[in-house]
Design a protein around this motif. Structure first.
Motif, PDB file in Angstrom:
ATOM      1  N   TRP A   1       0.780  -1.229   0.000  1.00 10.93           N
ATOM      2  CA  TRP A   1       0.000   0.000   0.000  1.00 10.93           C
ATOM      3  C   TRP A   1       0.819   1.290   0.000  1.00 10.93           C
ATOM      4  CZ3 TRP A   1      -4.086   1.963  -1.722  1.00 10.93           C
ATOM      5  CH2 TRP A   1      -4.790   2.999  -1.117  1.00 10.93           C
ATOM      6  N   VAL A   2       2.044   1.259   0.454  1.00 13.70           N
ATOM      7  CA  VAL A   2       2.891   2.463   0.426  1.00 13.70           C
ATOM      8  C   VAL A   2       4.199   2.140  -0.292  1.00 13.70           C
ATOM      9  CG1 VAL A   2       1.863   3.458   2.505  1.00 13.70           C
ATOM     10  CG2 VAL A   2       3.883   2.019   2.705  1.00 13.70           C
TER      11      VAL A   2
ATOM     12  N   ALA B   1       9.105   2.851   2.881  1.00 12.65           N
ATOM     13  CA  ALA B   1       8.078   3.030   3.898  1.00 12.65           C
ATOM     14  C   ALA B   1       7.305   1.723   4.081  1.00 12.65           C
ATOM     15  CB  ALA B   1       7.123   4.150   3.502  1.00 12.65           C
TER      16      ALA B   1
ATOM     17  N   ALA C   1       3.490   0.059   5.673  1.00 15.30           N
ATOM     18  CA  ALA C   1       2.111   0.402   5.999  1.00 15.30           C
ATOM     19  C   ALA C   1       1.620  -0.405   7.183  1.00 15.30           C
ATOM     20  CB  ALA C   1       1.214   0.143   4.797  1.00 15.30           C
TER      21      ALA C   1
ATOM     22  N   THR D   1      -5.390   3.700   7.328  1.00 14.89           N
ATOM     23  CA  THR D   1      -4.036   3.163   7.246  1.00 14.89           C
ATOM     24  C   THR D   1      -3.054   4.194   7.784  1.00 14.89           C
ATOM     25  OG1 THR D   1      -3.517   3.982   5.007  1.00 14.89           O
ATOM     26  CG2 THR D   1      -4.688   1.881   5.178  1.00 14.89           C
ATOM     27  N   ARG D   2      -1.906   3.687   8.177  1.00 11.73           N
ATOM     28  CA  ARG D   2      -0.801   4.535   8.643  1.00 11.73           C
ATOM     29  C   ARG D   2       0.448   4.106   7.901  1.00 11.73           C
ATOM     30  NH1 ARG D   2      -2.772   7.415  12.612  1.00 11.73           N
ATOM     31  NH2 ARG D   2      -4.508   6.609  13.821  1.00 11.73           N
ATOM     32  N   MET D   3       1.440   4.985   7.879  1.00 13.18           N
ATOM     33  CA  MET D   3       2.699   4.636   7.231  1.00 13.18           C
ATOM     34  C   MET D   3       3.863   5.079   8.092  1.00 13.18           C
ATOM     35  SD  MET D   3       2.846   7.333   4.054  1.00 13.18           S
ATOM     36  CE  MET D   3       4.494   6.959   3.564  1.00 13.18           C
ATOM     37  N   SER D   4       5.000   4.408   7.896  1.00 12.34           N
ATOM     38  CA  SER D   4       6.188   4.688   8.687  1.00 12.34           C
ATOM     39  C   SER D   4       7.428   4.585   7.808  1.00 12.34           C
ATOM     40  CB  SER D   4       6.293   3.680   9.835  1.00 12.34           C
ATOM     41  OG  SER D   4       7.521   3.830  10.514  1.00 12.34           O
ATOM     42  N   ASP D   5       8.359   5.495   8.039  1.00 11.71           N
ATOM     43  CA  ASP D   5       9.645   5.418   7.341  1.00 11.71           C
ATOM     44  C   ASP D   5      10.638   4.556   8.106  1.00 11.71           C
ATOM     45  OD1 ASP D   5       8.902   6.983   5.163  1.00 11.71           O
ATOM     46  OD2 ASP D   5       9.422   8.849   6.196  1.00 11.71           O
TER      47      ASP D   5
ATOM     48  N   HIS E   1      -2.112   8.054   7.165  1.00 12.86           N
ATOM     49  CA  HIS E   1      -1.932   7.952   5.717  1.00 12.86           C
ATOM     50  C   HIS E   1      -3.282   8.057   5.009  1.00 12.86           C
ATOM     51  CE1 HIS E   1      -1.361   5.465   1.959  1.00 12.86           C
ATOM     52  NE2 HIS E   1      -0.502   6.424   1.781  1.00 12.86           N
ATOM     53  N   THR E   2      -4.193   7.150   5.313  1.00 11.41           N
ATOM     54  CA  THR E   2      -5.520   7.158   4.690  1.00 11.41           C
ATOM     55  C   THR E   2      -6.574   7.063   5.790  1.00 11.41           C
ATOM     56  OG1 THR E   2      -4.627   5.905   2.817  1.00 11.41           O
ATOM     57  CG2 THR E   2      -7.025   6.002   3.008  1.00 11.41           C
TER      58      THR E   2
ATOM     59  N   ASN F   1     -11.388   9.941   0.625  1.00  9.62           N
ATOM     60  CA  ASN F   1     -10.824  10.474   1.859  1.00  9.62           C
ATOM     61  C   ASN F   1     -11.468  11.815   2.199  1.00  9.62           C
ATOM     62  OD1 ASN F   1      -9.670  12.229   0.017  1.00  9.62           O
ATOM     63  ND2 ASN F   1      -7.585  11.957   0.739  1.00  9.62           N
TER      64      ASN F   1
END
Length: 156
Positions: free
Chosen positions: A36-37, A41, A43, A58-62, A70-71, A88
């Protein structure tokens, strides 16, 4: 629906896998998290309820430790193994999103193709300025990267 070239962004490709596999990659939280990302990164799928009115959060992280939003949206249309539409512009709690980073409605269309799935993502915006902003933020780079990851997962 017709494509409005002034307001819509489109990604298309053939995924050499059955539509059911592509559908599962969109509707199974574990599979969605895998693509998804754009890498590097990662998800995290907090909520995935693919039904009309159901949430997608959803969330994202580096770094894999700190996750950022994220979403946060809802599904508008769910036609199994054929079409998903989500936005969104309305949060998962059914409140108007203020402000959505780039307010959009995404329509994911899975068609038959002799080699697998005819995949199309149409991302609709309120006006040409919002479309241009999304494109400037890297729409094509990001959506192409995740579509490639989706295809790799479904084709494996």
């Amino acid at each position: 629906m017709e494509i409005d070239r002034d307001r819509d962004l489109v990604i298309e490709r053939v995924i050499r896998a059955p539509r059911g596999r592509v559908w599962d990659a969109w509707t199974d939280p574990t599979l969605l998290a895998a693509w998804w990302v754009p890498p590097p990164a990662v998800a995290r799928i907090d909520v995935l309820d693919p039904r009309p009115g159901g949430a997608i959060i959803t969330r994202m992280s580096d770094d894999g430790d700190t996750f950022l939003a994220h979403t946060d949206g809802i599904f508008l249309v769910v036609e199994p193994v054929r079409r998903l539409v989500f936005t969104n512009a309305i949060t998962a709690s059914w409140h108007p999103a203020t402000p959505a980073p780039v307010p959009m409605t995404a329509e994911i269309i899975l068609g038959e193709h002799p080699e697998g799935t005819d995949y199309r993502a149409v991302v609709r915006h309120a006006d040409a300025a919002a479309r241009a902003r999304h494109e400037e933020l890297g729409f094509f780079e990001g959506w192409r990267a995740v579509t490639e990851a989706l295809a790799a997962l479904a084709e494996a």
